[in-house]
Design a protein around this motif. Structure first.
Motif, PDB file in Angstrom:
ATOM      1  N   SER A 124      48.630  53.425  47.373  1.00 47.64           N
ATOM      2  CA  SER A 124      49.033  52.104  47.852  1.00 47.64           C
ATOM      3  C   SER A 124      47.931  51.062  47.754  1.00 47.64           C
ATOM      4  CB  SER A 124      49.508  52.201  49.318  1.00 47.64           C
ATOM      5  OG  SER A 124      50.676  52.978  49.416  1.00 47.64           O
ATOM      6  N   VAL A 125      46.781  51.433  47.236  1.00 50.63           N
ATOM      7  CA  VAL A 125      45.632  50.518  47.159  1.00 50.63           C
ATOM      8  C   VAL A 125      45.395  50.119  45.712  1.00 50.63           C
ATOM      9  CG1 VAL A 125      43.176  50.222  47.626  1.00 50.63           C
ATOM     10  CG2 VAL A 125      44.599  51.538  49.215  1.00 50.63           C
ATOM     11  N   VAL A 126      45.599  48.840  45.425  1.00 55.47           N
ATOM     12  CA  VAL A 126      45.481  48.316  44.071  1.00 55.47           C
ATOM     13  C   VAL A 126      44.319  47.319  44.019  1.00 55.47           C
ATOM     14  CG1 VAL A 126      46.640  47.011  42.250  1.00 55.47           C
ATOM     15  CG2 VAL A 126      47.950  48.590  43.677  1.00 55.47           C
ATOM     16  N   VAL A 127      43.472  47.486  43.041  1.00 57.54           N
ATOM     17  CA  VAL A 127      42.358  46.563  42.833  1.00 57.54           C
ATOM     18  C   VAL A 127      42.703  45.625  41.683  1.00 57.54           C
ATOM     19  CG1 VAL A 127      39.947  46.360  42.102  1.00 57.54           C
ATOM     20  CG2 VAL A 127      40.613  48.126  43.751  1.00 57.54           C
ATOM     21  N   VAL A 128      42.713  44.328  41.978  1.00 54.21           N
ATOM     22  CA  VAL A 128      42.988  43.322  40.956  1.00 54.21           C
ATOM     23  C   VAL A 128      41.668  42.776  40.417  1.00 54.21           C
ATOM     24  CG1 VAL A 128      43.988  41.056  40.472  1.00 54.21           C
ATOM     25  CG2 VAL A 128      45.198  42.663  41.962  1.00 54.21           C
ATOM     26  N   MET A 129      41.555  42.751  39.098  1.00 52.33           N
ATOM     27  CA  MET A 129      40.390  42.141  38.459  1.00 52.33           C
ATOM     28  C   MET A 129      40.864  40.968  37.613  1.00 52.33           C
ATOM     29  SD  MET A 129      37.940  45.374  37.437  1.00 52.33           S
ATOM     30  CE  MET A 129      38.949  45.872  36.046  1.00 52.33           C
ATOM     31  N   ASP A 130      40.590  39.751  38.077  1.00 57.06           N
ATOM     32  CA  ASP A 130      40.859  38.541  37.301  1.00 57.06           C
ATOM     33  C   ASP A 130      39.625  38.271  36.450  1.00 57.06           C
ATOM     34  OD1 ASP A 130      43.347  38.146  38.549  1.00 57.06           O
ATOM     35  OD2 ASP A 130      42.420  37.067  40.210  1.00 57.06           O
ATOM     36  N   VAL A 131      39.799  38.301  35.142  1.00 53.86           N
ATOM     37  CA  VAL A 131      38.649  38.345  34.230  1.00 53.86           C
ATOM     38  C   VAL A 131      38.718  37.224  33.200  1.00 53.86           C
ATOM     39  CG1 VAL A 131      37.442  39.770  32.522  1.00 53.86           C
ATOM     40  CG2 VAL A 131      38.511  40.851  34.517  1.00 53.86           C
ATOM     41  N   LYS A 132      37.573  36.627  32.931  1.00 57.91           N
ATOM     42  CA  LYS A 132      37.467  35.720  31.791  1.00 57.91           C
ATOM     43  C   LYS A 132      36.067  35.787  31.212  1.00 57.91           C
ATOM     44  CE  LYS A 132      36.531  31.455  34.421  1.00 57.91           C
ATOM     45  NZ  LYS A 132      37.009  30.058  34.661  1.00 57.91           N
ATOM     46  N   LYS A 133      35.912  35.256  30.009  1.00 59.20           N
ATOM     47  CA  LYS A 133      34.613  35.248  29.350  1.00 59.20           C
ATOM     48  C   LYS A 133      33.780  34.084  29.861  1.00 59.20           C
ATOM     49  CE  LYS A 133      35.708  37.540  24.963  1.00 59.20           C
ATOM     50  NZ  LYS A 133      35.770  37.398  23.499  1.00 59.20           N
ATOM     51  N   GLY A 134      32.481  34.338  30.033  1.00 55.56           N
ATOM     52  CA  GLY A 134      31.574  33.277  30.425  1.00 55.56           C
ATOM     53  C   GLY A 134      31.499  32.207  29.352  1.00 55.56           C
ATOM     54  N   ARG A 135      31.313  30.968  29.776  1.00 58.70           N
ATOM     55  CA  ARG A 135      31.310  29.849  28.834  1.00 58.70           C
ATOM     56  C   ARG A 135      30.202  29.967  27.800  1.00 58.70           C
ATOM     57  NH1 ARG A 135      31.580  23.964  31.386  1.00 58.70           N
ATOM     58  NH2 ARG A 135      33.564  24.897  32.054  1.00 58.70           N
ATOM     59  N   PHE A 136      29.062  30.450  28.230  1.00 61.87           N
ATOM     60  CA  PHE A 136      27.919  30.522  27.319  1.00 61.87           C
ATOM     61  C   PHE A 136      27.600  31.965  26.905  1.00 61.87           C
ATOM     62  CE2 PHE A 136      27.217  26.750  30.050  1.00 61.87           C
ATOM     63  CZ  PHE A 136      27.349  25.780  29.073  1.00 61.87           C
ATOM     64  N   ARG A 138      29.694  34.520  26.860  1.00 61.18           N
ATOM     65  CA  ARG A 138      30.852  35.143  26.222  1.00 61.18           C
ATOM     66  C   ARG A 138      31.049  36.585  26.672  1.00 61.18           C
ATOM     67  NH1 ARG A 138      34.006  31.769  25.695  1.00 61.18           N
ATOM     68  NH2 ARG A 138      35.217  32.893  24.107  1.00 61.18           N
ATOM     69  N   LYS A 139      30.446  36.932  27.800  1.00 62.30           N
ATOM     70  CA  LYS A 139      30.650  38.257  28.392  1.00 62.30           C
ATOM     71  C   LYS A 139      31.822  38.189  29.358  1.00 62.30           C
ATOM     72  CE  LYS A 139      27.111  40.265  30.147  1.00 62.30           C
ATOM     73  NZ  LYS A 139      25.858  40.459  30.928  1.00 62.30           N
ATOM     74  N   TYR A 140      32.565  39.280  29.425  1.00 61.61           N
ATOM     75  CA  TYR A 140      33.654  39.352  30.395  1.00 61.61           C
ATOM     76  C   TYR A 140      33.082  39.451  31.802  1.00 61.61           C
ATOM     77  CZ  TYR A 140      37.053  40.261  26.656  1.00 61.61           C
ATOM     78  OH  TYR A 140      37.870  40.162  25.549  1.00 61.61           O
ATOM     79  N   GLU A 141      33.621  38.648  32.712  1.00 61.23           N
ATOM     80  CA  GLU A 141      33.185  38.672  34.104  1.00 61.23           C
ATOM     81  C   GLU A 141      34.386  38.532  35.029  1.00 61.23           C
ATOM     82  OE1 GLU A 141      29.010  36.648  34.606  1.00 61.23           O
ATOM     83  OE2 GLU A 141      30.227  35.375  33.309  1.00 61.23           O
ATOM     84  N   ILE A 142      34.270  39.114  36.212  1.00 60.07           N
ATOM     85  CA  ILE A 142      35.321  39.020  37.220  1.00 60.07           C
ATOM     86  C   ILE A 142      35.175  37.723  38.006  1.00 60.07           C
ATOM     87  CG2 ILE A 142      36.249  40.048  39.333  1.00 60.07           C
ATOM     88  CD1 ILE A 142      35.432  42.774  38.256  1.00 60.07           C
ATOM     89  N   TYR A 143      36.319  37.060  38.239  1.00 62.09           N
ATOM     90  CA  TYR A 143      36.351  35.849  39.060  1.00 62.09           C
ATOM     91  C   TYR A 143      37.312  36.075  40.226  1.00 62.09           C
ATOM     92  CZ  TYR A 143      33.835  33.004  35.629  1.00 62.09           C
ATOM     93  OH  TYR A 143      32.875  32.491  34.796  1.00 62.09           O
ATOM     94  N   THR A 144      37.066  35.362  41.329  1.00 61.03           N
ATOM     95  CA  THR A 144      37.936  35.450  42.494  1.00 61.03           C
ATOM     96  C   THR A 144      38.314  34.043  42.950  1.00 61.03           C
ATOM     97  OG1 THR A 144      36.081  35.464  44.057  1.00 61.03           O
ATOM     98  CG2 THR A 144      36.825  37.613  43.224  1.00 61.03           C
ATOM     99  N   HIS A 145      39.020  33.976  44.089  1.00 61.96           N
ATOM    100  CA  HIS A 145      39.419  32.690  44.671  1.00 61.96           C
ATOM    101  C   HIS A 145      40.156  31.827  43.646  1.00 61.96           C
ATOM    102  CE1 HIS A 145      36.396  34.161  47.486  1.00 61.96           C
ATOM    103  NE2 HIS A 145      36.931  33.365  48.396  1.00 61.96           N
ATOM    104  N   ASN A 146      41.214  32.425  43.109  1.00 64.67           N
ATOM    105  CA  ASN A 146      42.068  31.716  42.153  1.00 64.67           C
ATOM    106  C   ASN A 146      41.293  31.287  40.904  1.00 64.67           C
ATOM    107  OD1 ASN A 146      44.664  31.022  41.494  1.00 64.67           O
ATOM    108  ND2 ASN A 146      44.770  29.219  42.809  1.00 64.67           N
ATOM    109  N   GLY A 147      40.345  32.131  40.507  1.00 63.93           N
ATOM    110  CA  GLY A 147      39.583  31.881  39.291  1.00 63.93           C
ATOM    111  C   GLY A 147      38.463  30.885  39.424  1.00 63.93           C
ATOM    112  N   LYS A 148      38.162  30.464  40.647  1.00 61.69           N
ATOM    113  CA  LYS A 148      37.159  29.412  40.845  1.00 61.69           C
ATOM    114  C   LYS A 148      35.768  29.937  41.184  1.00 61.69           C
ATOM    115  CE  LYS A 148      40.484  25.899  42.375  1.00 61.69           C
ATOM    116  NZ  LYS A 148      41.693  26.697  42.113  1.00 61.69           N
ATOM    117  N   LYS A 149      35.667  31.193  41.592  1.00 58.99           N
ATOM    118  CA  LYS A 149      34.393  31.744  42.041  1.00 58.99           C
ATOM    119  C   LYS A 149      34.010  32.950  41.184  1.00 58.99           C
ATOM    120  CE  LYS A 149      32.051  33.459  46.199  1.00 58.99           C
ATOM    121  NZ  LYS A 149      32.233  33.758  47.652  1.00 58.99           N
TER     122      LYS A 149
END
Length: 257
Positions: A124-136, A138-149
């Protein structure tokens, strides 16, 4: 025999159903309860409901809404949004929800995964990873708070950690693909998939059933989730709740499992 899951993902804002593009430009598309009723009739495999502003605004989960959703759902329900404590996880499961997803809370306090799993069970425990590439970088990184942090965490390393700490599933969401409907981020999916044996659901980018088919062909038993694909229809994105019927699903999965 285990089968791939095809999963609608519903985003909730201020009690309404919305759809975003790259975590912005939210478009109102209807009432989440009505959407769930339609998905019931379409016999979906599972459904994910995310309150996208709860964590960013520091709000607790809307337990009334969750109870209404769980009461209406005739399929497994995964809820996420504003969940920060084991007590909240336990309360949500007690409302009839099968799985609770967490993102910012477990990146800040990974041991919360273990504590929650001990109370409600790892499944019942699901871990969500919201991921995008860094602007400079270009590495994948996890973001939180609706993609703002930026959490300054590598998704591959965090997937491995989540598995060790007792998570039951990972939801991998590609922010740059959200709402674009041009296909999943297959590079990101491949990297994370190779790092863990946990059940995994992929979100972000599906524009056609072929995108889902290609994802399953490449990665096997996996959850293929989508938002826009199941709430919009046609090039003008007219709002229409849709989902493949049983014959379409069988054809989609033929020779893949």
């Amino acid at each position: 025999m285990l089968r791939p899951r095809i999963i609608p993902c519903l985003l909730v804002r201020n009690g309404g159903l919305v759809k975003t593009v790259k975590f912005g430009k939210a478009k109102y598309v209807g009432d989440p309860i009505n959407a769930v009723k339609i998905f019931n009739e379409k016999e979906v495999d599972e459904i994910i409901v995310l309150d996208i502003d709860a964590t960013a605004e520091g709000r607790d989960p809307d337990y009334g809404m969750i109870k209404n959703l769980a009461t209406e759902c005739r399929m497994p329900l995964c809820y996420g949004g504003g969940v920060r404590t084991v007590e909240q996880v336990e309360r949500i499961i007690g409302l009839g929800v099968e799985k609770v997803s967490m993102s910012s809370a477990v990146t800040a306090d990974p041991d919360l995964i273990t504590r929650a799993a001990e109370v409600v069970g790892a499944q019942s425990v699901v871990v969500v990873m919201d991921v995008k590439k860094g602007r400079f970088s270009r590495k994948y990184e996890i973001y939180t708070h609706n993609g703002k942090k930026k959490a300054s965490l590598d998704p591959v390393a965090f997937a491995v950690k989540a598995e060790k700490l007792g998570a039951g599933e990972i939801v991998l969401n590609a922010i740059d693909k959200d709402g674009v409907m041009e296909g999943y981020d297959v590079d990101l999916v491949g990297r994370v998939r190779q790092s863990t044996n946990l059940p995994m659901t992929v979100l972000g980018g599906a524009g056609t059933l072929d995108d889902i088919k290609n994802l399953i062909r490449e990665h096997g038993i996996i959850g293929a989730a989508a938002g826009s694909l199941f709430v919009f229809k046609g090039v003008y994105r007219a709002v229409l709740i849709n989902y493949p019927n049983r014959e379409e699903k069988d054809a989609l999965l033929k020779n893949l499992i």
